[in-house]
Design a protein around this motif. Sequence first.
Motif, PDB file in Angstrom:
ATOM      1  N   ALA A   1       0.831  -1.200   0.000  1.00 16.55           N
ATOM      2  CA  ALA A   1       0.000   0.000   0.000  1.00 16.55           C
ATOM      3  C   ALA A   1       0.868   1.252   0.000  1.00 16.55           C
ATOM      4  O   ALA A   1       0.699   2.137  -0.824  1.00 16.55           O
ATOM      5  N   GLU A   2       1.802   1.334   0.924  1.00 13.82           N
ATOM      6  CA  GLU A   2       2.642   2.527   1.012  1.00 13.82           C
ATOM      7  C   GLU A   2       3.959   2.156   1.661  1.00 13.82           C
ATOM      8  O   GLU A   2       4.062   2.103   2.886  1.00 13.82           O
ATOM      9  N   PRO A   3       4.992   1.927   0.845  1.00 11.42           N
ATOM     10  CA  PRO A   3       6.257   1.442   1.419  1.00 11.42           C
ATOM     11  C   PRO A   3       6.872   2.396   2.421  1.00 11.42           C
ATOM     12  O   PRO A   3       7.582   1.975   3.328  1.00 11.42           O
ATOM     13  N   ARG A   4       6.576   3.691   2.275  1.00 18.19           N
ATOM     14  CA  ARG A   4       7.297   4.615   3.130  1.00 18.19           C
ATOM     15  C   ARG A   4       6.711   4.709   4.521  1.00 18.19           C
ATOM     16  O   ARG A   4       7.318   5.264   5.416  1.00 18.19           O
ATOM     17  N   SER A   5       5.526   4.161   4.737  1.00 22.02           N
ATOM     18  CA  SER A   5       4.936   4.359   6.053  1.00 22.02           C
ATOM     19  C   SER A   5       5.266   3.240   7.015  1.00 22.02           C
ATOM     20  O   SER A   5       4.952   3.323   8.181  1.00 22.02           O
ATOM     21  N   VAL A   6       5.919   2.190   6.544  1.00 20.04           N
ATOM     22  CA  VAL A   6       6.224   1.070   7.434  1.00 20.04           C
ATOM     23  C   VAL A   6       7.554   1.331   8.129  1.00 20.04           C
ATOM     24  O   VAL A   6       8.515   1.746   7.499  1.00 20.04           O
TER      25      VAL A   6
END
Lengths: 190, 196
Positions: free
Chosen positions: B80-85
């Motif tokens: 979904a959003e690699p940067r938020s993990v």
Amino acid sequence: MSLPQSLRTSVTPPELELIASQQLIEIIPLIAIEKTAFISGAFGPLQPPRKAQIPLWMAINLKLKKKCHIVAPEWLSVEFLQSRLDEEINEPGFSKLPFRYAEVSKLLLDVQVTFAPDDIQSTDKIRYLLKDLREARQAKSREGVDQINRGELSLSNLCSMEINEIRPFFVHAMGILTHLHRDASAEDQP
Amino acid sequence: MDNDYFSIDAILAENQKIQCKFKQRIPEMGHLGGGSERDILPLSKRQIPIWLAYIIVYSDWADFDIPQPFSNKVRNALRAEPRSVRLSNLVGAGAGWYVLGKTIMDMLGDEQGVEMSEMLITTFKGRLVDVIDQAQHFAVLGSVGGGGGGGVDSAPQMFREGLDTTERELFVLAQESARRMKKWHEEGSGGAKRVL
């Protein structure tokens, strides 16, 4: 190795400046010098008012002693840089600039400002143009990050300072990508 | 991060434990998982460090499950959003998420291995641009800027704290080169020009 990690794969900007200083540039000497031998070669004789080609480091040195006038290279002018800047903004891909434009322009502009503001016109405008060019190209190289893969990365018309700046990062990232890659037909054993 | 015998990253990664389900009975080895039985019974589960699990799986005495840092929940979040993990939270201190992923990937069969490799690569590339951006931003502020974030900076700051060890190395590299460039540009005429 005792070099810090970031210096192992690239050179420092002052080193690049030194390398760029060996380029030949045209001057109008104000004094006469005979043909002299230096480590990198023999230059001269300098006979005013005839123009001569000498290395940049020597030209700057003479300029500081007020013994010559430097003839600006043709790309270091408002018109040329402006047209390149327009090209940079409007087209994808990098525009063609002299390979060491950053170093040479810094050296010449600094000499102008500090010592003899007569050889290059409108230094301020040129500085702004150069800064804009640099930022436009930096923005483009950020887009190049998306294309990175483990094999090769081709960004044409990049100049010496810019290459040096992105080299450690890009090379390391490509190395990591190589490690993470796994072929479909690859091995199952140690 | 490679299969080099001396690579510290690889050693730390291999120290992580994964869940193994044994297929055969192994006498006198009950102490491995910290249990109290003398033998390991078939179909029992143990947490085994990777360096040991590798041989056990290869000799077909056990199967292993994909560990939690790479579970489907994590995969979906990354898709979904690699940067938020926050990768640094998924794995314990010291080991990196990417290094662990690579070590496990080497043990998997082809199909799962390729799938895992794609996930690792996509995540890496997705986060890479942000790593560069932050590094260049921080080159400006210098080393003091790290603490001054506060409320305004909290999203980038959280990203920075969630960086994996490999990403941190890249961050430092980019920051160093940006800082050197900036310093060079601002410095007046130095070097040879001082000679008169």
